[in-house]
Design an enzyme around this catalytic site. Structure first.
Site, mmCIF file in Angstrom:
data_model
loop_
_atom_site.group_PDB
_atom_site.id
_atom_site.type_symbol
_atom_site.label_atom_id
_atom_site.label_comp_id
_atom_site.label_asym_id
_atom_site.label_seq_id
_atom_site.Cartn_x
_atom_site.Cartn_y
_atom_site.Cartn_z
ATOM 1 N N HIS A 130 -29.900 181.139 93.515
ATOM 2 C CA HIS A 130 -31.193 181.201 92.826
ATOM 3 C C HIS A 130 -32.169 182.032 93.669
ATOM 4 C CE1 HIS A 130 -35.044 180.009 91.180
ATOM 5 N NE2 HIS A 130 -34.385 179.707 90.076
ATOM 6 N N ASN A 133 -33.034 173.572 85.195
ATOM 7 C CA ASN A 133 -33.055 173.613 86.659
ATOM 8 C C ASN A 133 -34.297 172.837 87.082
ATOM 9 O OD1 ASN A 133 -33.214 174.210 89.353
ATOM 10 N ND2 ASN A 133 -33.624 176.406 89.093
ATOM 11 N N LYS A 186 -35.186 171.996 89.956
ATOM 12 C CA LYS A 186 -35.689 172.393 91.284
ATOM 13 C C LYS A 186 -35.986 171.141 92.116
ATOM 14 C CE LYS A 186 -37.148 176.690 89.242
ATOM 15 N NZ LYS A 186 -38.043 177.839 89.221
ATOM 16 N N GLY A 226 -41.468 180.991 86.671
ATOM 17 C CA GLY A 226 -42.605 180.112 86.943
ATOM 18 C C GLY A 226 -43.952 180.792 86.804
ATOM 19 N N SER A 243 -39.449 181.585 82.626
ATOM 20 C CA SER A 243 -40.456 181.151 81.648
ATOM 21 C C SER A 243 -39.914 181.066 80.219
ATOM 22 C CB SER A 243 -41.688 182.060 81.710
ATOM 23 O OG SER A 243 -42.258 182.013 83.005
ATOM 24 N N GLU A 303 -35.117 181.595 94.476
ATOM 25 C CA GLU A 303 -35.891 180.825 95.464
ATOM 26 C C GLU A 303 -35.072 180.587 96.723
ATOM 27 O OE1 GLU A 303 -36.946 177.692 92.750
ATOM 28 O OE2 GLU A 303 -38.210 179.120 91.676
ATOM 29 N N GLU A 346 -32.241 186.379 86.049
ATOM 30 C CA GLU A 346 -33.599 185.854 86.174
ATOM 31 C C GLU A 346 -34.491 186.858 86.897
ATOM 32 O OE1 GLU A 346 -33.603 181.290 85.911
ATOM 33 O OE2 GLU A 346 -33.183 181.803 87.971
HETATM 34 P P1 PGA Z 1 -39.002 178.825 84.954
HETATM 35 O O1 PGA Z 1 -37.832 178.818 86.046
HETATM 36 O O2 PGA Z 1 -38.367 178.506 83.631
HETATM 37 O O3 PGA Z 1 -39.949 177.761 85.419
HETATM 38 O O4 PGA Z 1 -39.601 180.185 84.960
HETATM 39 C C1 PGA Z 1 -36.568 179.348 85.753
HETATM 40 C C2 PGA Z 1 -35.677 179.267 86.955
HETATM 41 O O5 PGA Z 1 -36.150 179.483 88.087
HETATM 42 O O6 PGA Z 1 -34.474 178.962 86.835
#
Ligand code: PGA
Length: 248
Positions: A94, A9, A11, A170, A210, A96, A164
């Site tokens: 997601h 992803n 982003k 992140g 992560s 976010e 998630e």
């Molecule tokens: P990350 O993000 O691996 O940077 O923690 C995962 C995601 O938001 O899909």
């Protein structure tokens, strides 16, 4: 029996040229992968990345899709528009988008039904916040997100679920593999109870938060975890290849 699926992803990262370069670097590194390999890219990168993916085992995904067929929805992108460029997968709901852009279980549901109806493979994200985990609400939240978000889906095996935990995204803070396994097992049970047990055994559920080269093998060794949705570690070809090749 469930084929693992590792999806990046990106982003809001990478220009079209940068995205195409990444995929061109990635292709030889993952050519022998035993899992499905997907990159979910910004809308502006889709055209260039689709060209780069051609003839390889790297599949293309988007990061959102609107639920309407077409019309007065300034700034939105329809399923047909994605399909016309060769997109196969789409991330929906997601955290976010839930956190910053007003995404709800209801809009997740509408997007998911449209995507399935059009033949896209939704990667539907669910996950609890830190506060929800610490106040013992994890199961309640996940149950609601799964039941409401997937309401009306006829064949649940046509989509992918991504678990998630918001506190692991992140942050460098990964759920332990046991925690992730147990929670994904819970999600599978919710699917069994609300859809059908046979579908629950067949639907692929990823872990995200992560996940990277150094922890992918341990996470993927867990029986309930069928793949990963990778943010930060998908932005460099070598890093992402380490996750894709977790079993090598
Ligand atoms: P990350 O993000 O691996 O940077 O923690 C995962 C995601 O938001 O899909």
């Amino acid at each position: 029996m469930r084929k693992p699926i590792i999806a990046g992803n990106w982003k809001m990262n990478k220009t079209p040229a940068e995205g195409a370069l990444l995929v061109n670097e990635l292709k030889p590194l993952v050519a022998d992968a035993e899992c499905d390999v997907v990159v979910c890219v910004p809308a502006t990168d889709i055209y260039a990345v689709a060209e780069a993916c051609k003839g390889s085992n790297v599949h293309l995904g988007a990061q959102n899709v609107h639920f309407a067929e077409s019309g007065a929805y300034t700034g939105e992108i329809s399923a047909d528009m994605l399909l016309a460029l060769g997109v196969e997968y789409v991330i929906i709901g997601h955290s976010e988008r839930r956190q910053y852009f007003g995404e709800t279980d209801e809009t997740v549901n509408k997007r998911t039904l449209t995507a399935l109806n059009k033949g896209l493979i939704p990667i539907v994200c669910v996950g609890e916040t830190l506060e929800e985990r610490e106040t013992g609400k994890t199961e309640e939240v996940l149950r609601r997100q799964v039941v409401e978000g997937l309401k009306g889906v006829e064949d649940i095996t046509k989509l992918v679920v991504a678990y998630e935990p918001v506190w692991a995204i992140g942050t460098g803070r990964t759920a332990t593999s046991e925690q992730a396994n147990e929670t994904i097992g819970f999600i599978r049970n919710v699917i069994a109870e609300n859809f059908c047990p046979k579908c629950a055994a067949a639907v692929r559920i990823q872990y995200g938060g992560s996940m990277k080269g150094s922890n992918a093998k341990e996470l993927m060794a867990q029986p309930e975890i069928d793949g990963g949705l990778i943010g930060g570690a998908s932005l460099k070809a070598a890093d992402f290849a380490l996750v894709v090749n977790y079993n090598k």
